[in-house]
Design a protein around this motif. Structure first.
Motif, mmCIF file in Angstrom:
data_model
loop_
_atom_site.group_PDB
_atom_site.id
_atom_site.type_symbol
_atom_site.label_atom_id
_atom_site.label_comp_id
_atom_site.label_asym_id
_atom_site.label_seq_id
_atom_site.Cartn_x
_atom_site.Cartn_y
_atom_site.Cartn_z
ATOM 1 N N ALA A 2 -3.654 1.259 -1.561
ATOM 2 C CA ALA A 2 -2.895 0.092 -2.002
ATOM 3 C C ALA A 2 -1.786 0.537 -2.949
ATOM 4 N N ILE A 3 -0.619 -0.080 -2.817
ATOM 5 C CA ILE A 3 0.492 0.179 -3.741
ATOM 6 C C ILE A 3 0.427 -0.846 -4.868
ATOM 7 N N ASN A 30 -7.816 3.783 -2.703
ATOM 8 C CA ASN A 30 -6.989 4.619 -3.572
ATOM 9 C C ASN A 30 -5.731 3.851 -3.962
ATOM 10 N N VAL A 31 -5.260 4.098 -5.180
ATOM 11 C CA VAL A 31 -4.084 3.417 -5.705
ATOM 12 C C VAL A 31 -2.893 4.367 -5.719
ATOM 13 N N ILE A 32 -1.777 3.907 -5.182
ATOM 14 C CA ILE A 32 -0.495 4.595 -5.339
ATOM 15 C C ILE A 32 0.317 3.787 -6.343
ATOM 16 N N LYS A 87 -0.532 5.094 6.408
ATOM 17 C CA LYS A 87 0.325 4.227 5.612
ATOM 18 C C LYS A 87 -0.520 3.302 4.732
ATOM 19 N N PRO A 88 0.030 2.865 3.600
ATOM 20 C CA PRO A 88 -0.700 1.923 2.730
ATOM 21 C C PRO A 88 -1.109 0.668 3.488
ATOM 22 N N LYS A 89 -2.273 0.164 3.148
ATOM 23 C CA LYS A 89 -2.786 -1.029 3.814
ATOM 24 C C LYS A 89 -2.445 -2.302 3.053
#
Length: 408
Positions: free
Chosen positions: A124-125, A144-146, A170-172
Motif C-alpha cells: 500500500a502507498i 507492506n507500506v511504501i 504493483k501496489p494494491k
C-alpha cells in the motif's frame, strides 16, 4: 519442568513502540498528582454533542428492543441517512443498501478494510507524515507500506505514478487523507479526478479518509473523493460523526463507495462484531437529520481557536500555516526553540516543564520531525494559557505547578 514462554504473533512484533506512550504515561502521572494539564495532544472534542442527539440516545437506550445485537453493517435507516447527506452536501448518489456501511468509528473501519484488502506480499502507498492507522492498519493486515512524501499537487501524483511504474508487483492500495491529519493539508476540486485516472491506469484501489471533511473554515469546502467521476469504480471513502457533531465517544462512522470493497469489509465485520449499539445508531440518524446548524457553530469555535493558536505561536517565532480545515494546527519549530531536541523529546519537555500536552510530529512519520500538532479542543482561555506556558518555558522561566526548568 520446561519453562513455557508466551510469544505474541509476528504482526504484533512488527509494530514499533507506541511513540505517544511516554507522553501519555507522564500525563497520567502528573494528573494523579492533581497537576492541571492543558491537553492539546489528541483530536478528542471536549464540546458536547447536540442536545437533541443526547436526548434521543437516552430515549432509545430505555427501549429493550435496542438492547439486542444489531446488524454489523448498521441499520438501514442510518445508512439511508448518510446516503441522503452525501447527495445533499456533495452531490454524490449512493445506494444505502450496497454502497454505505456503518463502522465503529472510521479508525476501526479503515483497519478492517486493510484486513479485507491486503495480505502478505501486498503493498500500500501511504503519504508521510500520516495518521498511524493508515500505516499500521496495513502492517497488521500483513502488507507492506511504501511511504511517499505528503503532497496535494501534481508532484505528489507523479511520485505515486513513479512508484507504480518501478514496483513489481504493483501496489494494491493507495490510502489518502484530505483534509489531512496531522498536517491539515487540503485539496481542491479536480485533485481526485487525477487520482481516479492513476488508479485505473495502474490497477490499485483507493481508501480516502474523510474524517475532517466537514470541519472547514474561511468558506473552504472540502471535496469528497466520491464526487470524482469514476471514483466508485476504484475506491471508498470513510466518514465519521465524531468531529462534525462532537460525537467521538459514540464511535460511529461510515464507509461508502465501491460495492466490492464494501462487501469485503462487511464479510470481515460479520466475523468480528455485532454492530454498534442500536441506540447510538438512532442518535446518529438524528444528528444527520436535525443538526446541520451545529456543524457551522462548531466550526466557528474551531476557527476562532485556530486563530488564537496561530497568532500565539507566531509571536513565539514558530512557523505556522493557517489551516483551512481539520481541528489541528501543524507547526514547525526550530532547534533553537527546542534546545536541539527532536519533536518527541521537546513534547516531553513541554509536558514536564510547561504542563502542556501536544503531539510530536515524529509520531506521524519521519517527515514530521521538528513539527508539532496542536489540537483545537480546549477553550480560548486554556489555549492562551498554553501559549503563555510554552513561551515561559522557552525563556527558561518556571511555570506554576510544573517542574522547574532549573531541574533540566
Amino acid at each position: 519442568m520446561t519453562d513455557f514462554v508466551i510469544e505474541p504473533a509476528q504482526r504484533v512484533k512488527r509494530l514499533p513502540p507506541y511513540l505517544f506512550g511516554r507522553i501519555n504515561a507522564l500525563k497520567h502521572q502528573k494528573r494523579q498528582q492533581d497537576i492541571d494539564i492543558i491537553d492539546l495532544g489528541m483530536g478528542n472534542p471536549m464540546d458536547g454533542a447536540p442536545q437533541q442527539v443526547v436526548d434521543k440516545l437516552c430515549e432509545a437506550a430505555k427501549d429493550p428492543r435496542n438492547h439486542r445485537y444489531s446488524a454489523s453493517k448498521g441499520v438501514f435507516n442510518l445508512r439511508r441517512e448518510m446516503a441522503l447527506k452525501y447527495a445533499r452536501k456533495w452531490n454524490v448518489q449512493l445506494d444505502p443498501e450496497t454502497e454505505v456501511l456503518a463502522t465503529i468509528g472510521s479508525k476501526e473501519g479503515i483497519s478492517h478494510m486493510c484486513l479485507a484488502m491486503l495480505g502478505p506480499g501486498d503493498t500500500a502507498i501511504v503519504a508521510d507524515p500520516a495518521f498511524p492507522i493508515h500505516i499500521y492498519g496495513v502492517v497488521l493486515a500483513g502488507g507492506n507500506v511504501i511511504s511517499v512524501p505528503l503532497g496535494n499537487d501534481q508532484k505528489f501524483l507523479d511520485t505515486i505514478a513513479m512508484v507504480c511504474e518501478s514496483l513489481f508487483p504493483k501496489p494494491k492500495l493507495l490510502i489518502l487523507n484530505y483534509p489531512h491529519n496531522p498536517t491539515s493539508m487540503t485539496v481542491e476540486e479536480g485533485f481526485f479526478e487525477t487520482v481516479v485516472d492513476l488508479a485505473k491506469r495502474f490497477g490499485f484501489a483507493v481508501i480516502q479518509d474523510f474524517a475532517y471533511g466537514e470541519t472547514c473554515f474561511d468558506g473552504y469546502k472540502a471535496p469528497s473523493f466520491l464526487s470524482a467521476k469514476g471514483a466508485k469504480d476504484i475506491g471508498v471513502e470513510f466518514t465519521t460523526l465524531s468531529k462534525p457533531y462532537s460525537m467521538a465517544g459514540f464511535r460511529i462512522g461510515f464507509c461508502a463507495g465501491n460495492k466490492t470493497m464494501l462487501d469485503a469489509l462487511a464479510t470481515i465485520k460479520g466475523y468480528y462484531d455485532y454492530g454498534i449499539f442500536q441506540a447510538i445508531q438512532i442518535a446518529g440518524i438524528i444528528a444527520m437529520r436535525e443538526c446541520e446548524d451545529f456543524i457551522a457553530q462548531q466550526n466557528a469555535k474551531y476557527q476562532f481557536r485556530r486563530d488564537v493558536v496561530c497568532d500565539g505561536l507566531r509571536r513565539l517565532g514558530w512557523e505556522v500555516n493557517v489551516p483551512k480545515a481539520s481541528m489541528f494546527v501543524w507547526t514547525k519549530f526550530s532547534k533553537e526553540h527546542s534546545k536541539g531536541k527532536g519533536s518527541i523529546d521537546f513534547a516531553m519537555d513541554l509536558l514536564e516543564y510547561a504542563n502542556v500536552a501536544i503531539a510530536p510530529g515524529r509520531a506521524f512519520g519521519e517527515n514530521g520531525e521538528y513539527c508539532m500538532r496542536i489540537a483545537l479542543v480546549e477553550n480560548e482561555h486554556r489555549i492562551r494559557q498554553a501559549i503563555r506556558n510554552i513561551g515561559r518555558f522557552m525563556q527558561g522561566k518556571s511555570v506554576a505547578g510544573a517542574k522547574s526548568t532549573d531541574m533540566q
